[in-house]
Scaffold this motif. Structure first.
Motif, short mmCIF file in Angstrom:
data_model
loop_
_atom_site.label_atom_id
_atom_site.label_comp_id
_atom_site.label_asym_id
_atom_site.label_seq_id
_atom_site.Cartn_x
_atom_site.Cartn_y
_atom_site.Cartn_z
N TYR A 33 0.38 4.14 -2.85
CA TYR A 33 0.08 5.54 -2.57
C TYR A 33 1.26 6.46 -2.87
CZ TYR A 33 -4.36 4.03 -0.76
OH TYR A 33 -5.64 3.48 -0.66
N GLU B 260 0.82 -1.21 0.00
CA GLU B 260 0.00 0.00 0.00
C GLU B 260 0.86 1.26 0.00
OE1 GLU B 260 -3.00 -0.01 2.96
OE2 GLU B 260 -4.10 -1.69 2.06
N SER C 289 0.98 9.69 -5.36
CA SER C 289 1.51 11.00 -5.01
C SER C 289 2.46 11.50 -6.09
CB SER C 289 2.23 10.94 -3.66
OG SER C 289 2.83 12.17 -3.34
N ARG D 177 -7.58 3.34 -8.82
CA ARG D 177 -7.84 4.78 -8.72
C ARG D 177 -7.93 5.35 -10.14
NH1 ARG D 177 -6.21 9.18 -5.25
NH2 ARG D 177 -6.30 7.65 -3.55
#
Length: 954
Positions: free
Chosen positions: A679, A675, A683, A783
């Protein structure tokens, strides 16, 4: 809670992450209980009264109710249906069905077939997921429903919904089969390093009790294969009135609600052959356990010592005295560990020790350490040294006296807010009263009793409390660590040797070096208010001070004894080069960690203990400022802190080296967690690959320079003329103005009036797909982000909010309810005016890897429909109902006004813009939303970032 159904496992072991609680009615009307007095306080075994402000009763079938009128928030009510049934009641072939039953109550009831319940509530302004909610734990299942209370029909239907949840589920076999996938997807979300280690730890930690055999999320084999009849059996056995309670708190007429409850719930029937509701326990065997669990995706080495005892259930005055003693104990011991953490080279990344609830009938004394890499022994010994020191010497009188005084200040501040407490606070107390038999005597009683009993609590009492918990029996030692460190982990004998070696040390007694002194030696030379403007449309006042500082004052009665303060100015780290960015980005944290004026960090915390002050300066990408709060009595101290941040911030090399040491330790295995990788990628990509958005690293830490950070902090907080301060809450404007002149009017100015620079840090344009392969579990995370230039404005922002909400509704309907492929798809919208007008709309979901393409296609298909046909009028009305209802509540909330005024100041927008809300909402319609979707949801400008497991065949 973010999702419609939330699995809640109530465990407080800090270092174990758990992914996760009629006419013949016999009515009891509580008379106002006598306040505690010196005469009756000594009756230690006396049972505490129930809060006299709540009306409680029990129907002839055993159904219990609690009703309280509370007008905060106005025109709102919150209802909870509590069931004394959880996963512990499940048969072997029912594992997971307590939680599954919770889901099914949202999938069709007698009066709200299929999904009509959610549909009705959304039309009433109640949001699916954010408001309608529930949780299942080991011992309980609780349903939550907040509603508007100003429309009798909605209130009446709310009681009907709770009645249906109590006993009215249709349990349609087709709906059961559809929901299997949803529950399994929820279970999938919790899979990972923590869950794998829990499987090894829990049976031992729970002393081989039923708690370790009945985790609420259940077993795949049961969830995939159980027959509908098995779920029906569980439902009929356990959903019964003598195990249920309804709690209703809000802006309601108590007599009317009681009458409605009797009418609706009196005909509930208990089974003819009731199953015994066993009170399962964790037995204390006086045995000790030692457990190690490692995992390739675990990022830190942690050790926890848990010493178990029978739980303290507060029922009597003596129990409440013991409860206070524990609070005092935890506060003092926490301070000692906090001081350890402020050393130049802290012995661990994080550490704490606390007495608290564990699970079921068990409390525990927990000692927790997250070790620096390769330094478990050092970290553990440092923590254990504090335990040995406390065992030998106890707490000091100065620690004890100050902590008692601070506790009394805190409870007095809480008492002053009793007339404006939100309803949620009371619901929690009555839930504990029903589910766990924990007393709920009410704030008036607690305040009075605390004042009376505090002088009777002695230092010897607290030291005896420690002796009770500090034992070598019923002690568990749990170590979790990265798989690669497995061979180097200590065994039980080694830990015992470490303890013994510390016991043999000569440990100096604890010395409290705190000496209280004023924050300021003398008051500054005050400035003057040179202009005052009444902002009549929002009932606020704008001041301009002689140094150019602007102040917005909004006095309210929404929350007693509470003032929220913010300050903002443009600029931020955008004013500094990439080479200086790391120092700028950490400047506010480093200065805050150093202390203020003549106080270092620990001393300042002790000085502020017992006050209501919370203050945090910040430096973000494009602005800097403060976020703070205080009671009216503490406001002057808060303003003094603002003055010192501008004129005398502290620079502490020890605090700096402590931060660097801890940060490096936390980075050692960071990349092993999938994870984090995911992430970090988001970013980096969303930041257009700017070095300011790449993951944290040792190299970046090495760029941080304390002197440079200090200089940057002084620079960005040097021009008060660029700042706007906003005050919202319980204050008299005429009394607050002299304080503002004294402290804010004396702030330094340079009159540079700097503006933020646009560094181009935003999502790149174009169609981009990035697949990350990481992780051992068969789960994927998706996402999808649309972004670009934007026309920032109040009306356009509302249309974008509408897009996000109607799309969220459709994705839940399709991806969850129809395709059973996800648990909780999420749509979020962001828009900004500074440094440039831009937006981003993101859709996030977790699913099985094999379903990624299908679910993305379904999502894009719904977006296409939105752009071509527009949203349905029903879904637009749902959005408007929710938005309008929320707006009504927001207008009576300090936190909303504080944030609103701060953002208007940052964007240099009209402070009274909010009065346009009603007119703008009338103009929101399907056509406008469709047009906005066509403009902003362009698939040629779509970023897809997908996390897939390492061994995926995708």
């Amino acid at each position: 809670m973010q999702n419609k159904i939330s699995l809640k496992i109530q465990i407080t072991a800090i270092l174990i992450v758990i992914c996760a609680l009629c006419t013949n009615a016999q009515t009891q009307i509580r008379k106002a209980s006598l306040k505690p007095t010196e005469k009756n306080v000594a009756s230690a075994t006396e049972t505490l009264p129930l809060d006299p402000n709540v009306k409680t009763g029990k129907l002839s079938n055993g159904f219990t109710y609690f009703i309280r009128r509370n007008i905060h928030p106005k025109n709102r009510v919150i209802m909870y249906l509590a069931n004394k049934v959880g996963s512990l009641m499940e048969n072997y072939d029912q594992q997971g069905l307590a939680h599954f039953m919770e889901h099914m109550n949202f999938n069709g009831t007698k009066n709200f077939p299929k999904n009509e319940l959610v549909d009705y509530l959304q039309k009433s302004g109640v949001r699916f997921g954010a408001d309608i909610n529930a949780y299942t734990s080991f011992d309980e299942t609780v349903y939550q429903l907040p509603l508007p209370s100003d429309k009798p029909e909605i209130l009446h239907n709310g009681i009907q919904i709770m009645r249906d949840w109590a006993k009215g589920a249709t349990l349609n076999p087709l709906e059961i089969n559809k929901e299997r996938g949803v529950v399994l997807e929820e279970k999938r979300l919790g899979k990972g390093a923590s869950q794998r280690m829990q499987q090894k730890i829990f049976p031992v930690l729970f002393n081989q009790s039923r708690y370790g055999q009945r985790l609420p999320i259940g077993l795949d084999t049961v969830l995939n294969n159980f027959k509908p009849a098995t779920l029906n059996q569980f439902y009929n056995d356990w959903y019964r009135p003598n195990l249920q309670a309804l709690i209703v708190v809000g802006d309601i007429n108590v007599a009317d609600i009681e009458k409605e409850i009797k009418l609706k719930f009196s005909n509930l029937k208990n089974p003819e052959r009731e199953r015994v509701r066993t009170k399962y326990k964790i037995n204390l065997t006086n045995r000790n356990h030692f457990i190690t669990a490692t995992d390739p995706e675990e990022t830190s080495t942690q050790i926890q010592i848990m010493i178990k005892r029978e739980a303290l259930v507060v029922k009597t005055k003596k129990d409440y005295q013991n409860y206070i003693s524990r609070k005092l104990f935890n506060s003092m011991l926490s301070n000692r560990f906090q001081e350890l953490m402020q050393q130049k080279q802290p012995p661990f990344i994080a550490g704490n020790a606390v007495i608290g609830a564990f699970i079921g009938n068990i409390d525990a004394f927990n000692i927790n350490v997250a070790a620096n890499p390769g330094a478990l022994e050092k970290g553990f010994k440092a923590a254990w040294r504090e335990i040995v020191r406390l065992n030998r010497d106890g707490f000091t009188k100065t620690e004890f006296d100050k902590t008692k005084a601070d506790y009394l200040k805190n409870i007095e501040n809480t008492y002053r807010q009793k007339n404006t407490n939100y309803s949620d606070l009371y619901v929690g107390e009555y839930l504990d009263y029903f589910l766990r038999s924990s007393a709920a005597p009410g704030m008036e009683w607690e305040y009075s009793f605390t004042k009376l009993i505090m002088p009777k609590i002695t230092l010897a009492d607290l030291n005896a409390l420690f002796k009770e918990f500090n034992s070598d029996k019923n002690r568990d030692i749990i170590i979790t660590a990265p798989e690669k460190d497995k061979a180097s982990l200590p065994d039980e004998n080694s830990i015992n040797d470490w303890m013994k070696s510390v016991q043999e040390e000569e440990i100096p007694s604890y010395k409290d070096s705190f000496t209280e002194k004023p924050l300021l030696d003398k008051k500054p030379i005050p400035g003057k208010i040179v202009k005052q403007t009444e902002l009549k449309e929002i009932n606020a006042t704008e001041l301009v001070l002689s140094n150019g500082t602007k102040v917005i004052l909004k006095s309210t009665k929404f929350s007693d004894n509470d003032i929220l303060v913010k300050a903002v100015a443009p600029g931020g780290s955008s004013l500094y080069s990439d080479a200086d960015y790391e120092s700028a980005n950490l400047a506010a944290y480093l200065i805050t960690s150093s202390g203020l004026g003549s106080y270092d960090y620990n001393q300042l915390n002790k000085y502020l203990a017992g006050s209501t002050i919370a203050s945090s300066p910040y430096i973000s990408d494009y602005n800097q400022g403060f976020q703070a709060a205080a009671s009216p009595a503490d406001l002057e101290t808060l303003l003094q802190m603002f003055y010192l941040y501008f004129t005398n911030p502290k620079k502490d090399s020890t605090a700096f080296e402590k931060f660097i040491s801890q940060s490096k330790g936390s980075l050692a295995n960071r990349k092993d967690n999938p994870e984090n990788t995911y992430y970090d990628t988001i970013s980096t990509m969303m930041g257009n690959y700017s070095s300011r958005r790449t993951p944290p690293s040792i190299e970046k830490l090495n760029q941080v320079d304390l002197d440079k950070s200090y200089k940057i902090f002084r620079q960005v907080f040097s021009d008060a003329s660029n700042f706007t301060f906003t005050f919202v809450g319980d204050f008299d404007i005429n009394k607050i103005k002299p304080l503002i002149e004294t402290y804010l009017g004396a702030l330094p100015t340079t009159n540079k009036h700097e503006k933020a620079k646009d560094l181009g840090i935003h999502p790149p344009s174009g169609k981009i797909t990035k697949i990350i392969s990481a992780g051992l579990e068969p789960k994927a995370t998706v996402r999808l982000t649309f972004s670009g230039d934007y026309d920032f404005g109040y009306e356009n922002n509302l249309n974008m909010d509408a897009i996000a909400e109607v799309l969220q509704i459709k994705l839940i309907e399709r991806l969850r309810e129809e395709e059973s492929g996800v648990y909780a798809p999420s749509v979020s919208i962001k828009y900004a005016k500074i440094p440039s007008e831009r937006y981003s709309l993101s859709i996030s979901l977790g699913c099985a890897p094999v379903n990624v393409d299908k679910l993305i296609a379904s999502t894009l298909d719904e977006i296409k429909k939105l752009k071509t046909a527009g949203p349905s009028i029903i879904n637009v009305e749902k959005f408007k109902a929710e938005k309008i209802r929320n707006h009504e509540t927001h207008l009576r909330a300090n936190d909303f006004w504080s944030e609103y005024l701060d953002q208007q100041a940052l964007n240099m927008d009209d402070m009274s813009e909010i009065v346009k809300f009603d007119d703008l909402m009338k103009r929101i319609n399907p056509e406008n939303i469709k047009n906005a979707a066509q403009k902003y949801l362009n698939e040629n400008n779509l970023i897809r970032i997908i996390l897939m497991p390492e061994k995926s065949k995708f």
